[in-house]
Design an enzyme around this catalytic site. Structure first.
Site, short mmCIF file in Angstrom:
data_model
loop_
_atom_site.label_atom_id
_atom_site.label_comp_id
_atom_site.label_asym_id
_atom_site.label_seq_id
_atom_site.Cartn_x
_atom_site.Cartn_y
_atom_site.Cartn_z
N CYS A 201 28.30 6.68 7.19
CA CYS A 201 28.60 7.28 5.89
C CYS A 201 29.82 8.19 5.99
CB CYS A 201 27.39 8.07 5.39
SG CYS A 201 26.02 7.03 4.87
N CYS A 333 37.21 -9.80 9.03
CA CYS A 333 36.68 -8.43 9.07
C CYS A 333 37.58 -7.63 10.01
CB CYS A 333 35.21 -8.40 9.48
SG CYS A 333 34.90 -8.85 11.21
#
Length: 370
Positions: A201, A333
Site C-alpha cells: 500500500c 508487467c
C-alpha cells in the site's frame, strides 16, 4: 449457509447496556439473545490500521465483551487518512492505546486488551488463544500467513480482508467448521507465495473510505459468526471495485476438492509453455496487430508505459479474462511474473497470449541508450 452461534449468551445485560444497544435488540432475528451473545464474545483483531481501526470501532459499539487488539506499531501522520481510530494527537503513540481509549468511549462494558507485539509464527498461537473469532487486518502476507496458520491450529474462524488502491476482497476461513462443512483455509485462495510480488500500500496507495467499508464488513462477519444470525462469507469471496461501484461474489472451495475433481477427470494434455518474447519481438508483434496488455497497477503505469499499451490491472483481468476482446495479446508487467499469470488465464480463455520476457525492465534496458 447459516452456522450455529459460537458463544453462549450472558445471563442479562445491565440497564445502561440495554439502552445503549436498543436498536440491535429490536432487529428481527437478532433480539436480546444475540446481543447477550455479543456481550459474552471474545474477538481478536490483528492490526490496528486501515482495516483494524473501523473493525474495532464497530465491534466496541456493537457491545462485544472482550476485544484483543494486537499491533506493535506507532501512529504516523500518514496513517490518519484511513486509520480512523487514531487522531492527530496520537501521532507517535502506540496504536493499541487508541483502541483502549476508543473502546472505553464507545462501550463502557467492553474490555479492550491491548497487545503491543509483532505477531509472528512463533507467538501467533499464544496471542490468539481464547478468541472466539479472529479478524485479520494486517497488511503483509507473511503476517497473514502466520495468523492463518495459528487459526487453523486453534480451529478458530478467521475473518479476512485485504484492500489495495481501489480494490478489496473479504471472506471467512475456518479449519474446523460445523459438521458436514468442508474446511476452508487461506491457502485455498492464495497458495503459498502467490502474492510474493504484490506491491505494498505504501507503493501504490489505498482509498481511505474503502478501508472503512471493508473494516465494517469484517466486523459484521464476526458478529454473524458470534450470534449465528445470517450467512457468513464462508465459501464465498466478496470482491469490491470501488472505482466502478461494483461488488461481485466469487465461490471458494477447498483446493483439495478441486484437485480431487481434476484427478477424477481424464488426463489433460500437457500445457504448452507461454511464449516469451524479446523487446524486439514484442515490437514486431505489436506492428503485426497484437495487443500489448499492461497488467501493472495504476500507480506503476503512471510512471511510464509502452506506447499503445492497454492497461488492465492483473486482478481485474483474472476476474474476467474475456474482457480483453483481442485474439492476440502480448502481456507486460514490471519483471514478468504477473504477466505469466495473466497470459495463462488468457490462453485458458482461448486467447493467443505471450509475455514480454523480463517485463518493462527488459524493455527499458533495450530501448534506453547506455
Amino acid at each position: 449457509m447459516a452456522f450455529p452461534p459460537l458463544v453462549e449468551p450472558v445471563g442479562a445485560l445491565g440497564d445502561a447496556e440495554q439502552t445503549r444497544t436498543a436498536r440491535h435488540r429490536v432487529l428481527a432475528g437478532f433480539g436480546d439473545i444475540a446481543q447477550r451473545r455479543l456481550a459474552a464474545a471474545h474477538v481478536a483483531v490483528v492490526g490496528a490500521g486501515g482495516l483494524g481501526s473501523p473493525a474495532v470501532l464497530a465491534l466496541a459499539a456493537a457491545g462485544v465483551g472482550t476485544l484483543t487488539v494486537i499491533d506493535d506499531d506507532e501512529v504516523e501522520a500518514s496513517n490518519l487518512q484511513r486509520q480512523v481510530m487514531h487522531r492527530v494527537i496520537d501521532v507517535g503513540a502506540p496504536k493499541v492505546d487508541s483502541a483502549v481509549r476508543i473502546g472505553a468511549e464507545l462501550s463502557p462494558t467492553t474490555v479492550v486488551r491491548p497487545v503491543r507485539a509483532l505477531l509472528t509464527p512463533a507467538n501467533a498461537r499464544e496471542l490468539l488463544a481464547g478468541a472466539d473469532v479472529v479478524i485479520d487486518g494486517t497488511d503483509t502476507f507473511p503476517t497473514r500467513e502466520a495468523v492463518a496458520a495459528a487459526c487453523e491450529e486453534l480451529g478458530v474462524p478467521l475473518v479476512w480482508g485485504v484492500v489495495q488502491e481501489f480494490h478489496a476482497q473479504a471472506t471467512v476461513f475456518w479449519s474446523a467448521p460445523p459438521a458436514g462443512t468442508a474446511p476452508l483455509r487461506l491457502a485455498d485462495l492464495y497458495p503459498p507465495d502467490a502474492a510474493a510480488d504484490a506491491p505494498t500500500c505504501a507503493q501504490v496507495g489505498v482509498l481511505g473510505a474503502l478501508c472503512l467499508q471493508v473494516g465494517s464488513l469484517l466486523a459484521t462477519e464476526a458478529i454473524k459468526l458470534v450470534t449465528g444470525v445470517g450467512e457468513p462469507l464462508f465459501g464465498r469471496v466478496l470482491v469490491i471495485d470501488a472505482l466502478r461501484g461494483r461488488t461481485v461474489e466469487v465461490p471458494l472451495r477447498p483446493a483439495a476438492a478441486a484437485e480431487a475433481v481434476a484427478q477424477a477427470q481424464p488426463a489433460a494434455p500437457p500445457t504448452a509453455p507461454v511464449p516469451q518474447l524479446t523487446p524486439e519481438q514484442t515490437l514486431a508483434a505489436q506492428r503485426d496487430g497484437a495487443l500489448l496488455l499492461d497488467v501493472r497497477e495504476p500507480a506503476e503505469t503512471a510512471r511510464g508505459v509502452i506506447p499503445g499499451s492497454v492497461l488492465v490491472p492483473l486482478g481485474d483481468l483474472l476476474a474476467d479474462p474475456a474482457r480483453v476482446g483481442a485474439p492476440r495479446v502480448v502481456v507486460v508487467c514490471q519483471v514478468g511474473m504477473r504477466a505469466q499469470r495473466a497470459a495463462r488465464a488468457l490462453r485458458e480463455a482461448g486467447v493467443e497470449a505471450s509475455v514480454l520476457a523480463g517485463g518493462l525492465d527488459a524493455w527499458t534496458r533495450a530501448t534506453v541508450p547506455a
